[in-house]
Motif scaffolding. Structure first.
Motif, PDB file in Angstrom:
ATOM      1  N   MET A 159      -5.191   3.886   9.638  1.00 48.04           N
ATOM      2  CA  MET A 159      -4.258   3.673   8.540  1.00 48.04           C
ATOM      3  C   MET A 159      -2.890   3.342   9.137  1.00 48.04           C
ATOM      4  O   MET A 159      -2.578   3.738  10.273  1.00 48.04           O
ATOM      5  CB  MET A 159      -4.163   4.914   7.641  1.00 48.04           C
ATOM      6  CG  MET A 159      -5.478   5.324   7.007  1.00 48.04           C
ATOM      7  SD  MET A 159      -5.298   6.644   5.767  1.00 48.04           S
ATOM      8  CE  MET A 159      -4.703   5.672   4.350  1.00 48.04           C
ATOM      9  N   THR A 160      -2.075   2.623   8.376  1.00 48.04           N
ATOM     10  CA  THR A 160      -0.756   2.236   8.867  1.00 48.04           C
ATOM     11  C   THR A 160       0.322   2.611   7.855  1.00 48.04           C
ATOM     12  O   THR A 160       0.069   2.695   6.653  1.00 48.04           O
ATOM     13  CB  THR A 160      -0.667   0.720   9.127  1.00 48.04           C
ATOM     14  OG1 THR A 160      -0.892   0.017   7.900  1.00 48.04           O
ATOM     15  CG2 THR A 160      -1.682   0.287  10.165  1.00 48.04           C
ATOM     16  N   HIS A 161       1.527   2.817   8.367  1.00 47.92           N
ATOM     17  CA  HIS A 161       2.673   3.047   7.479  1.00 47.92           C
ATOM     18  C   HIS A 161       3.936   2.465   8.105  1.00 47.92           C
ATOM     19  O   HIS A 161       4.065   2.409   9.334  1.00 47.92           O
ATOM     20  CB  HIS A 161       2.858   4.547   7.194  1.00 47.92           C
ATOM     21  CG  HIS A 161       3.294   5.364   8.375  1.00 47.92           C
ATOM     22  ND1 HIS A 161       4.614   5.523   8.729  1.00 47.92           N
ATOM     23  CD2 HIS A 161       2.585   6.074   9.284  1.00 47.92           C
ATOM     24  CE1 HIS A 161       4.708   6.301   9.793  1.00 47.92           C
ATOM     25  NE2 HIS A 161       3.493   6.642  10.151  1.00 47.92           N
ATOM     26  N   VAL A 193      -1.534   3.309   4.404  1.00 45.36           N
ATOM     27  CA  VAL A 193      -2.493   2.509   3.639  1.00 45.36           C
ATOM     28  C   VAL A 193      -3.600   1.953   4.524  1.00 45.36           C
ATOM     29  O   VAL A 193      -3.440   1.798   5.733  1.00 45.36           O
ATOM     30  CB  VAL A 193      -1.786   1.336   2.915  1.00 45.36           C
ATOM     31  CG1 VAL A 193      -0.736   1.849   1.943  1.00 45.36           C
ATOM     32  CG2 VAL A 193      -1.151   0.383   3.919  1.00 45.36           C
ATOM     33  N   GLN A 194      -4.721   1.653   3.873  1.00 46.42           N
ATOM     34  CA  GLN A 194      -5.814   0.917   4.493  1.00 46.42           C
ATOM     35  C   GLN A 194      -6.590   0.219   3.383  1.00 46.42           C
ATOM     36  O   GLN A 194      -7.302   0.841   2.604  1.00 46.42           O
ATOM     37  CB  GLN A 194      -6.739   1.836   5.277  1.00 46.42           C
ATOM     38  CG  GLN A 194      -7.932   1.145   5.918  1.00 46.42           C
ATOM     39  CD  GLN A 194      -7.530  -0.055   6.773  1.00 46.42           C
ATOM     40  OE1 GLN A 194      -7.532  -1.204   6.310  1.00 46.42           O
ATOM     41  NE2 GLN A 194      -7.148   0.219   8.017  1.00 46.42           N
ATOM     42  N   VAL A 247      -5.003   5.099   0.270  1.00 41.00           N
ATOM     43  CA  VAL A 247      -3.563   5.361   0.359  1.00 41.00           C
ATOM     44  C   VAL A 247      -3.353   6.855   0.571  1.00 41.00           C
ATOM     45  O   VAL A 247      -3.926   7.673  -0.158  1.00 41.00           O
ATOM     46  CB  VAL A 247      -2.795   4.925  -0.915  1.00 41.00           C
ATOM     47  CG1 VAL A 247      -1.300   5.162  -0.736  1.00 41.00           C
ATOM     48  CG2 VAL A 247      -3.066   3.466  -1.255  1.00 41.00           C
ATOM     49  N   TRP A 248      -2.552   7.202   1.555  1.00 37.13           N
ATOM     50  CA  TRP A 248      -2.085   8.574   1.738  1.00 37.13           C
ATOM     51  C   TRP A 248      -0.600   8.534   1.417  1.00 37.13           C
ATOM     52  O   TRP A 248       0.172   7.906   2.135  1.00 37.13           O
ATOM     53  CB  TRP A 248      -2.345   9.034   3.159  1.00 37.13           C
ATOM     54  CG  TRP A 248      -2.292  10.532   3.352  1.00 37.13           C
ATOM     55  CD1 TRP A 248      -1.929  11.469   2.435  1.00 37.13           C
ATOM     56  CD2 TRP A 248      -2.619  11.241   4.550  1.00 37.13           C
ATOM     57  NE1 TRP A 248      -2.009  12.730   2.978  1.00 37.13           N
ATOM     58  CE2 TRP A 248      -2.436  12.616   4.272  1.00 37.13           C
ATOM     59  CE3 TRP A 248      -3.040  10.858   5.829  1.00 37.13           C
ATOM     60  CZ2 TRP A 248      -2.661  13.602   5.242  1.00 37.13           C
ATOM     61  CZ3 TRP A 248      -3.260  11.836   6.782  1.00 37.13           C
ATOM     62  CH2 TRP A 248      -3.074  13.190   6.490  1.00 37.13           C
ATOM     63  N   TYR A 249      -0.202   9.182   0.355  1.00 44.02           N
ATOM     64  CA  TYR A 249       1.149   9.002  -0.175  1.00 44.02           C
ATOM     65  C   TYR A 249       2.191   9.793   0.619  1.00 44.02           C
ATOM     66  O   TYR A 249       1.993  10.957   0.974  1.00 44.02           O
ATOM     67  CB  TYR A 249       1.194   9.399  -1.652  1.00 44.02           C
ATOM     68  CG  TYR A 249       0.460   8.425  -2.541  1.00 44.02           C
ATOM     69  CD1 TYR A 249       1.048   7.220  -2.914  1.00 44.02           C
ATOM     70  CD2 TYR A 249      -0.832   8.693  -2.981  1.00 44.02           C
ATOM     71  CE1 TYR A 249       0.373   6.314  -3.713  1.00 44.02           C
ATOM     72  CE2 TYR A 249      -1.521   7.797  -3.788  1.00 44.02           C
ATOM     73  CZ  TYR A 249      -0.911   6.607  -4.152  1.00 44.02           C
ATOM     74  OH  TYR A 249      -1.596   5.708  -4.938  1.00 44.02           O
ATOM     75  N   ASP A 250       3.307   9.133   0.862  1.00 46.68           N
ATOM     76  CA  ASP A 250       4.446   9.726   1.554  1.00 46.68           C
ATOM     77  C   ASP A 250       5.215  10.616   0.590  1.00 46.68           C
ATOM     78  O   ASP A 250       5.748  10.139  -0.415  1.00 46.68           O
ATOM     79  CB  ASP A 250       5.342   8.600   2.083  1.00 46.68           C
ATOM     80  CG  ASP A 250       6.614   9.106   2.744  1.00 46.68           C
ATOM     81  OD1 ASP A 250       6.677  10.296   3.108  1.00 46.68           O
ATOM     82  OD2 ASP A 250       7.544   8.284   2.889  1.00 46.68           O
ATOM     83  N   GLN A 251       5.308  11.895   0.885  1.00 47.73           N
ATOM     84  CA  GLN A 251       6.008  12.841   0.015  1.00 47.73           C
ATOM     85  C   GLN A 251       7.483  13.014   0.371  1.00 47.73           C
ATOM     86  O   GLN A 251       8.190  13.799  -0.267  1.00 47.73           O
ATOM     87  CB  GLN A 251       5.318  14.204   0.058  1.00 47.73           C
ATOM     88  CG  GLN A 251       3.881  14.208  -0.442  1.00 47.73           C
ATOM     89  CD  GLN A 251       3.301  15.608  -0.456  1.00 47.73           C
ATOM     90  OE1 GLN A 251       3.941  16.562  -0.919  1.00 47.73           O
ATOM     91  NE2 GLN A 251       2.082  15.755   0.037  1.00 47.73           N
ATOM     92  N   SER A 252       7.956  12.289   1.375  1.00 45.46           N
ATOM     93  CA  SER A 252       9.344  12.462   1.824  1.00 45.46           C
ATOM     94  C   SER A 252      10.360  11.912   0.838  1.00 45.46           C
ATOM     95  O   SER A 252      11.540  12.272   0.899  1.00 45.46           O
ATOM     96  CB  SER A 252       9.545  11.772   3.179  1.00 45.46           C
ATOM     97  OG  SER A 252       9.550  10.357   3.037  1.00 45.46           O
ATOM     98  N   THR A 298       5.922  -0.663  12.202  1.00 48.90           N
ATOM     99  CA  THR A 298       4.683  -0.280  11.531  1.00 48.90           C
ATOM    100  C   THR A 298       3.863   0.573  12.487  1.00 48.90           C
ATOM    101  O   THR A 298       3.500   0.129  13.575  1.00 48.90           O
ATOM    102  CB  THR A 298       3.867  -1.502  11.104  1.00 48.90           C
ATOM    103  OG1 THR A 298       4.656  -2.317  10.243  1.00 48.90           O
ATOM    104  CG2 THR A 298       2.611  -1.076  10.360  1.00 48.90           C
ATOM    105  N   ILE A 299       3.576   1.799  12.080  1.00 49.75           N
ATOM    106  CA  ILE A 299       2.838   2.737  12.911  1.00 49.75           C
ATOM    107  C   ILE A 299       1.393   2.816  12.435  1.00 49.75           C
ATOM    108  O   ILE A 299       1.133   2.893  11.235  1.00 49.75           O
ATOM    109  CB  ILE A 299       3.486   4.130  12.867  1.00 49.75           C
ATOM    110  CG1 ILE A 299       4.860   4.091  13.570  1.00 49.75           C
ATOM    111  CG2 ILE A 299       2.585   5.179  13.515  1.00 49.75           C
ATOM    112  CD1 ILE A 299       5.623   5.381  13.469  1.00 49.75           C
TER     113      ILE A 299
END
Length: 292
Positions: free
Chosen positions: A152-154, A118-119, A106-111, A248-249
């Motif tokens: 990874m996708t978000h 995620v993957q 997981v790469w967390y969204d800081q926005s 989904t990107i």
């Protein structure tokens, strides 16, 4: 610089390191903010990002972790946050991973929009620690998309024209920027060595591309490849029309036509078009990563 490593009257960015007293060492301390901006946090300087992923802290009020990491020794996962200066907490990362390797799930969204990257598939997770050594670029931590299956996708809201900022280096000769999971013909800039193709993007309207603050003026995929030059870059895709099936990107892993972005990625931010301030954003990014 005063005795405790800070510049009097000038805000800066802390870069962890060591200083052996011999040439080649990296001094711990604060690098001056040459632009003398009043705020070192990008998403406070230019707010209202749609997503914000980084291995530095992007927003002062953000209290969450940077990434969730899986260690190779037993596949246990743990969140890794930031140190007191807003850098990735390297001590916590190495303390958790040990002498093995670590991969990002997981790469967390800081926005503040909770659109985490995620993957879940272990074989497709990019690497952040390789055999006990943190992946780095310009002496700063990076997430390494080291294999063609790494991706990874978000989630992303439809019908938003946007500005997209990457901090990355590609190690392969054919790749594209992020693309839509539901429709693989919708993608960002397409980079290819030796290609005379002029279709640089698909379904993105007429965006402008800036590389290290300079507008890209080439016309072919090879021109774009030469401009990146396999070096660490700040890439800005300005006024991209993310309006077609962009729910989904996916970052990297464009396996449909073997055009996968391989290499280290340190930061990735998307702003809605009405919130853009490209020069300030690029300056803030470069003040931290010292790319140009």
């Amino acid at each position: 610089m005063n005795a405790n490593g800070t510049y009097s009257g000038v805000e800066g960015y802390v870069i962890s390191g060591t200083n052996s007293g011999v040439g080649g060492g990296v001094a711990s301390g604060v690098y001056p903010n040459d632009g003398k901006q009043l705020n070192k946090y990008l998403l406070d300087l230019v707010p209202f990002a749609e997503v914000g992923f980084s291995l530095r802290k992007l927003r002062e009020a953000y209290r969450g972790p940077a990434v969730r990491v899986r260690r190779s020794s037993d596949n246990t996962e743990q969140d890794i946050g930031f140190d007191a200066f807003g850098n990735l907490d390297i001590n916590a990362l190495i303390g958790f991973v040990g002498s093995g390797s670590g991969f990002v799930s997981v790469w967390y969204d800081q926005s503040g929009n909770s659109r985490n990257m995620v993957q879940a598939t272990t074989g497709n997770q990019p690497r952040i620690v390789n055999a006990g050594v943190v992946e780095r670029e310009n002496n700063l931590p990076a997430i390494n998309f080291a294999d063609s299956t790494d991706q990874m996708t978000h989630p992303y809201p439809q019908s938003i024209s946007a500005d997209i900022y990457y901090v990355f280096k590609s190690t392969n000769n054919i790749y594209c920027f992020h693309w839509d999971v539901a429709n693989n013909t919708v993608y960002g800039y397409f980079v290819q060595s030796g290609s005379a193709g002029t279709n640089l993007n698909a379904s993105y309207g007429n965006p402008n591309l800036f590389i290290n603050g300079q507008q890209f003026t080439g016309t072919t995929r090879n021109d774009l490849f030469v401009s990146y030059g396999g070096a660490f870059r700040i890439s800005s895709v300005i006024n991209a029309a993310l309006t077609t099936n962009m729910t989904t990107i996916r970052v990297s892993g464009y396996t449909a036509i073997a055009a996968t972005l391989l290499g280290p990625v340190s930061e990735y931010v998307i702003y809605g078009r009405t919130q853009t301030n490209r020069p300030a954003i690029e300056q803030n990014i470069n003040n931290y990563y010292k790319i140009y």
